[in-house]
Scaffold this motif. Structure first.
Motif, PDB file in Angstrom:
ATOM      1  N   LEU A  24       0.823  -1.213   0.000  1.00 15.22           N
ATOM      2  CA  LEU A  24       0.000   0.000   0.000  1.00 15.22           C
ATOM      3  C   LEU A  24       0.854   1.258   0.000  1.00 15.22           C
ATOM      4  O   LEU A  24       0.564   2.228  -0.724  1.00 15.22           O
ATOM      5  N   PHE A  28       0.930   3.964  -2.936  1.00 10.82           N
ATOM      6  CA  PHE A  28       0.614   5.364  -2.693  1.00 10.82           C
ATOM      7  C   PHE A  28       1.722   6.270  -3.222  1.00 10.82           C
ATOM      8  O   PHE A  28       1.473   7.329  -3.823  1.00 10.82           O
ATOM      9  N   ALA A  31       1.543   6.433  -6.990  1.00  8.19           N
ATOM     10  CA  ALA A  31       0.449   7.302  -7.432  1.00  8.19           C
ATOM     11  C   ALA A  31       0.847   8.765  -7.334  1.00  8.19           C
ATOM     12  O   ALA A  31       0.483   9.580  -8.197  1.00  8.19           O
ATOM     13  N   CYS A  68       9.255   2.896   3.008  1.00  2.00           N
ATOM     14  CA  CYS A  68       8.300   1.782   2.920  1.00  2.00           C
ATOM     15  C   CYS A  68       8.864   0.521   3.564  1.00  2.00           C
ATOM     16  O   CYS A  68       8.143  -0.222   4.240  1.00  2.00           O
ATOM     17  N   GLY A  97       2.786   8.319   1.869  1.00  2.00           N
ATOM     18  CA  GLY A  97       2.059   7.077   2.151  1.00  2.00           C
ATOM     19  C   GLY A  97       2.618   6.352   3.355  1.00  2.00           C
ATOM     20  O   GLY A  97       1.869   5.931   4.257  1.00  2.00           O
TER      21      GLY A  97
END
Length: 394
Positions: A24, A28, A31, A68, A97
């Protein structure tokens, strides 16, 4: 839990959740990395996108990927990771994110005071980001308010999960506490039942042993007793000794491991009790004037009253005639009267003094537990009278 490090081992569920969160955060970031070809206001607009140098764009992507990956350790260092990502989000867009997930995890695993403090820091970082990296497609105020709304929603969601977990843990602790209390109450009730059953059997055992003592004494001091009377007494001695052994085994079994209520005597067993006492030699007369059936508790208590009275009569008034009268009915209660005449022969001093008065004390306690009344005392003729009243609901 790892014994050497003191940390909890990662379960299969943890691996699945961590991998999903990693994907995820990466999605993010990807995007946010998408560039739109033309600003909506054309060239010269104050909302034109800011082009970053290639080296700076590559560095931002590497840092975002490292952020991440760092989410895998968010449970171990939730505060440190959240603070670092919040500070990076002030100038780097692609870590947003990972920063949001770190804020959520912080709100879940730490007290609200800590998560709200980091939220304030995140709001400041959002204002800096809106100035340093303005969105070419929205004004500063809209960009700032949208970021604050997202931060507030993520933190609020995490706080909700945190409080829900605390509530579930509290309910679980209460359930465990209630289960422990219920188990203790059950053990206490079982212990009381064991004591009650042992007390009941102790009374029966004392009654039978007193029969044995009286019969053996009669055979010893009356060597000229007719053979049929000797045989009759020997039979009673044998049966009473056998029953005494059975009662003793039951007492030991109850005290070791109670497996349930043992059968207790009722009013229907009263004639047999009187017949056994009558076989000793002193005449015992029974008169019953009550309705049937008698409640088990009332009948059991009445049986114990008569049993204790007959035992005391044999101890303190050997050879005396005894009259037992039981009358009553629903609504009026049941009355038990046991009257014995004066002793035909002087009682044995050792037998009379052994535990003198304890039987009446225990009997008074038994009658009191049954919400009844107990009276006892000497009669005008030199005998003894014991009277008890027990309630009998209509």
């Amino acid at each position: 839990m790892n014994a050497s490090t003191g940390r909890r081992r990662r379960t299969v569920r943890d691996w699945i959740v961590d991998f999903t969160i990693f994907l995820l955060a990466v999605g993010f970031g990807l995007a946010l990395a998408v560039e739109f070809p033309d600003p909506p206001h054309g060239e010269g607009s104050p909302y034109t996108a800011v082009d970053l140098p290639l080296w700076l764009s590559a560095t931002e992507q590497v840092i975002a990927l490292a952020a991440c990956v760092g989410l895998w350790w968010r449970r171990r260092w939730p505060v440190e990771l959240a603070v670092v990502l919040v500070l990076l989000s002030a100038v780097l867009t692609l870590v947003s994110g990972a920063m949001l997930i770190a804020l959520f995890s912080l709100a879940v695993h730490r007290p609200p005071k800590v998560s709200l403090s980091v939220l304030v820091l995140a709001v400041g970082a959002t204002s800096v980001h809106a100035i340093v990296r303005p969105d070419p497609y929205s004004p500063f105020l809209v960009d700032f308010l949208l970021g604050v709304a997202i931060l507030g929603a993520v933190t609020g969601w995490g706080l909700t999960v945190h409080h829900r977990r605390r509530l579930v843990e509290s309910l679980r602790d209460r359930a465990v506490h209630a289960e422990t209390e219920a188990r203790l109450r059950a053990e206490q009730a079982q212990h009381q039942v064991r004591e009650s059953i042992a007390r009941e059997i102790h009374d029966v055992l004392g009654h039978r042993l007193s029969l044995l003592s009286v019969l053996a004494g009669a055979l010893e001091y009356r060597p000229d007793t007719p053979p049929e009377q000797v045989a009759r007494s020997a039979k009673v001695i044998r049966e009473s000794a056998h029953q005494a052994l059975q009662d003793l085994r039951e007492v030991i079994g109850v005290l070791r491991a109670p497996v349930g209520e043992l059968p207790q005597p009722t009013m229907a067993d009263l004639p047999q009790l009187v017949a056994e006492a009558d076989d000793v030699g002193a005449r015992v007369e029974l008169s019953q004037e009550h309705e049937e059936p008698v409640p088990d508790r009332v009948g059991r208590t009445a049986y114990r009253i008569v049993q204790e009275a007959l035992t005391n009569a044999r101890k303190h008034a050997p050879g005396a005639d005894t009259r037992v009268r039981v009358v009553g009915g629903p609504g009026e209660g049941i009355t038990v009267d046991v009257v014995n005449d004066a002793a035909a022969t002087p009682p044995d001093g050792s037998a009379a003094g052994d535990g003198a008065g304890q039987g009446l004390v225990g009997l008074a306690e038994r009658v009191s537990l049954a919400s009844g009344r107990l009276e006892h005392g000497p009669t005008d003729a030199g005998g003894w009278r014991l009277s008890a009243w027990l309630p009998w609901a209509s």
